[in-house]
Structure formats: structure tokens, C-alpha cells
Scaffold this motif. Structure first.
Motif, PDB file in Angstrom:
ATOM      1  N   UNK A  36      52.376  48.369  46.066  1.00  0.00           N
ATOM      2  CA  UNK A  36      51.950  47.336  47.007  1.00  0.00           C
ATOM      3  C   UNK A  36      50.651  47.795  47.669  1.00  0.00           C
ATOM      4  N   UNK A  37      49.824  46.840  48.025  1.00  0.00           N
ATOM      5  CA  UNK A  37      48.587  47.099  48.769  1.00  0.00           C
ATOM      6  C   UNK A  37      48.554  46.136  49.937  1.00  0.00           C
ATOM      7  N   UNK A  38      48.432  46.680  51.126  1.00  0.00           N
ATOM      8  CA  UNK A  38      48.484  45.869  52.350  1.00  0.00           C
ATOM      9  C   UNK A  38      49.746  45.004  52.380  1.00  0.00           C
ATOM     10  N   UNK A  39      50.832  45.558  51.851  1.00  0.00           N
ATOM     11  CA  UNK A  39      52.107  44.843  51.880  1.00  0.00           C
ATOM     12  C   UNK A  39      52.268  43.776  50.824  1.00  0.00           C
ATOM     13  N   UNK A  40      51.268  43.658  49.938  1.00  0.00           N
ATOM     14  CA  UNK A  40      51.338  42.646  48.883  1.00  0.00           C
ATOM     15  C   UNK A  40      51.607  43.312  47.533  1.00  0.00           C
ATOM     16  N   UNK A  41      52.361  42.636  46.663  1.00  0.00           N
ATOM     17  CA  UNK A  41      52.657  43.231  45.346  1.00  0.00           C
ATOM     18  C   UNK A  41      51.409  43.291  44.479  1.00  0.00           C
ATOM     19  N   UNK A  42      51.402  44.287  43.584  1.00  0.00           N
ATOM     20  CA  UNK A  42      50.321  44.417  42.605  1.00  0.00           C
ATOM     21  C   UNK A  42      50.921  44.277  41.212  1.00  0.00           C
ATOM     22  N   UNK A  43      50.403  43.323  40.454  1.00  0.00           N
ATOM     23  CA  UNK A  43      50.830  43.101  39.080  1.00  0.00           C
ATOM     24  C   UNK A  43      49.713  43.512  38.129  1.00  0.00           C
ATOM     25  N   UNK A  44      50.068  43.704  36.874  1.00  0.00           N
ATOM     26  CA  UNK A  44      49.029  43.843  35.849  1.00  0.00           C
ATOM     27  C   UNK A  44      48.350  42.485  35.681  1.00  0.00           C
ATOM     28  N   UNK A  45      47.048  42.447  35.402  1.00  0.00           N
ATOM     29  CA  UNK A  45      46.374  41.153  35.226  1.00  0.00           C
ATOM     30  C   UNK A  45      47.046  40.260  34.189  1.00  0.00           C
ATOM     31  N   UNK A  46      47.602  40.869  33.145  1.00  0.00           N
ATOM     32  CA  UNK A  46      48.244  40.076  32.092  1.00  0.00           C
ATOM     33  C   UNK A  46      49.505  39.370  32.586  1.00  0.00           C
ATOM     34  N   UNK A  47      49.983  39.727  33.775  1.00  0.00           N
ATOM     35  CA  UNK A  47      51.189  39.097  34.344  1.00  0.00           C
ATOM     36  C   UNK A  47      50.863  37.954  35.311  1.00  0.00           C
ATOM     37  N   UNK A  48      49.600  37.508  35.364  1.00  0.00           N
ATOM     38  CA  UNK A  48      49.256  36.381  36.224  1.00  0.00           C
ATOM     39  C   UNK A  48      50.117  35.169  35.857  1.00  0.00           C
TER      40      UNK A  48
END
Length: 199
Positions: A36-48
Motif C-alpha cells: 500500500x502507498x498512502x493507505x491505497x492498494x498497489x496493483x500491477x498495471x496489468x491488473x487494471x
């Protein structure tokens, strides 16, 4: 909106979104996926998620080009984001996926191409034409009737004088003053700006 890139520009894009009242679902970043960054999830770009709006918060134009192709190919929708304390003058057109940060001033009848970035306290003068993925870093000053071809970068506090033309992928170093046209793929530094020597 999803922000591609969880580094410095990505987090500044989040700051801009928060100021503009634009909801952000998370970041897209291969290197930080699963965190997470600033409390937000981080996904791989391919998972948009298909159909999701996205903005690329990465400075490197080549990476922006690659990600735009990937994310739009996944069904993403490039979205423009403007800080409420930026000023966009009448007659100016912003391409899809542009990011304009706080304190920026984009004057009359300017054209910004797709996925362009005008960082905080930067200015772009009247009738200028900026191609796709052009970046004007903080405090950069692009005078009137300037043409910046695709993937150009104007460094922090650099100045491009009236009517100059910069070729594709030209790079203006921080604090440089551009008084002449700059050929494609050329880095210029200093005042007046001159091509960087390659030893």
C-alpha cells in the motif's frame, strides 16, 4: 481513478487528485504491487480493472508511452487531472491523460498533447504547442508560440524563449535558457543553452 506509478510524481498526482476532489482507487506499479502507498492498494498495471479511468504519474516519457499503450489496451480510459489552483486560460486544449499541478499557468490557445505533464509553478505561454508526453518540470517557463515535439522535457526552472522549436525527445537541463531551436534527441544545458558534450 487509478494512478500508474507510485513514486514521486505518482504521489504528487495523488495530491492533485485529493485537492481536486477526484477519488483515487489506488496505484499501478509493478515494483510495489501487493503493498500500500498512502493507505491505497498497489496493483500491477496489468491488473487494471477494465473500463477504469487512469492517469500516468511517471516522469519518463518513454515509460509513459509504454504504459499508455498497455493500460488503454486493457480497456482503461486516460483521464486528465488539473489542480484547482492551476490556471488554464481560454482557448487552451488539454489532451487525454494530462496532469497539471498546483500553481501552474497554461496561457491562451495552448495545445497540450496526450499524457503531458505541467508540474507545479510551471508556465506555458500563449499559442504554444506541446506534443504527446511533454513534461515541464517545476518552475519551468515555456514562452509564447513555442513548439515542443513529442517526448520533450523542460527541466526545473529552465526557460524556453519565444518562438523556439524543440525536436522530439529533446531535453532541457535544469535552469537552462534556450535561445535557439534544439534538434531532436539533444540534451542542452546552461545559459544560453548548448548541447551537452559527450566525452
Amino acid at each position: 481513478m487509478w494512478i500508474a506509478g507510485a513514486g514521486g510524481v505518482g504521489r504528487e498526482a495523488l495530491d492533485t487528485a485529493l485537492a481536486a476532489g477526484t477519488p483515487v482507487s489506488g496505484f499501478l506499479d509493478d515494483r510495489a504491487a501487493g503493498t500500500t502507498v498512502r493507505g491505497l492498494p498497489v496493483l500491477a498495471p496489468s491488473d487494471l480493472p477494465p473500463g477504469s479511468p487512469y492517469l500516468i504519474g511517471i516522469a519518463d516519457p518513454a515509460v509513459r508511452a509504454r504504459l499508455a499503450e498497455l493500460l488503454s489496451g486493457l480497456g482503461g480510459v486516460a483521464t486528465t487531472l488539473v489542480h484547482p489552483r492551476a490556471l488554464i486560460a481560454p482557448g487552451t486544449l488539454l489532451g487525454e491523460g494530462c496532469l497539471v499541478m498546483g500553481g501552474a499557468y497554461v496561457s491562451s490557445d495552448v495545445r497540450l498533447g496526450r499524457h503531458g505533464q505541467v508540474h507545479y509553478n510551471a508556465t506555458v505561454g500563449h499559442d504554444s504547442v506541446l506534443g504527446d508526453r511533454v513534461t515541464v518540470y517545476p518552475g519551468g517557463n515555456v514562452s509564447g508560440s513555442v513548439v515542443l515535439d513529442d517526448d520533450c522535457t523542460v527541466g526545473s526552472n529552465a526557460v524556453v524563449l519565444q518562438g523556439r522549436k524543440l525536436g522530439r525527445r529533446a531535453f532541457v537541463g535544469a535552469g537552462a535558457v534556450v535561445t535557439r531551436d534544439v534538434p531532436a534527441a539533444t540534451t542542452v544545458v546552461g545559459s544560453p543553452a548548448r548541447p551537452l558534450r559527450k566525452d
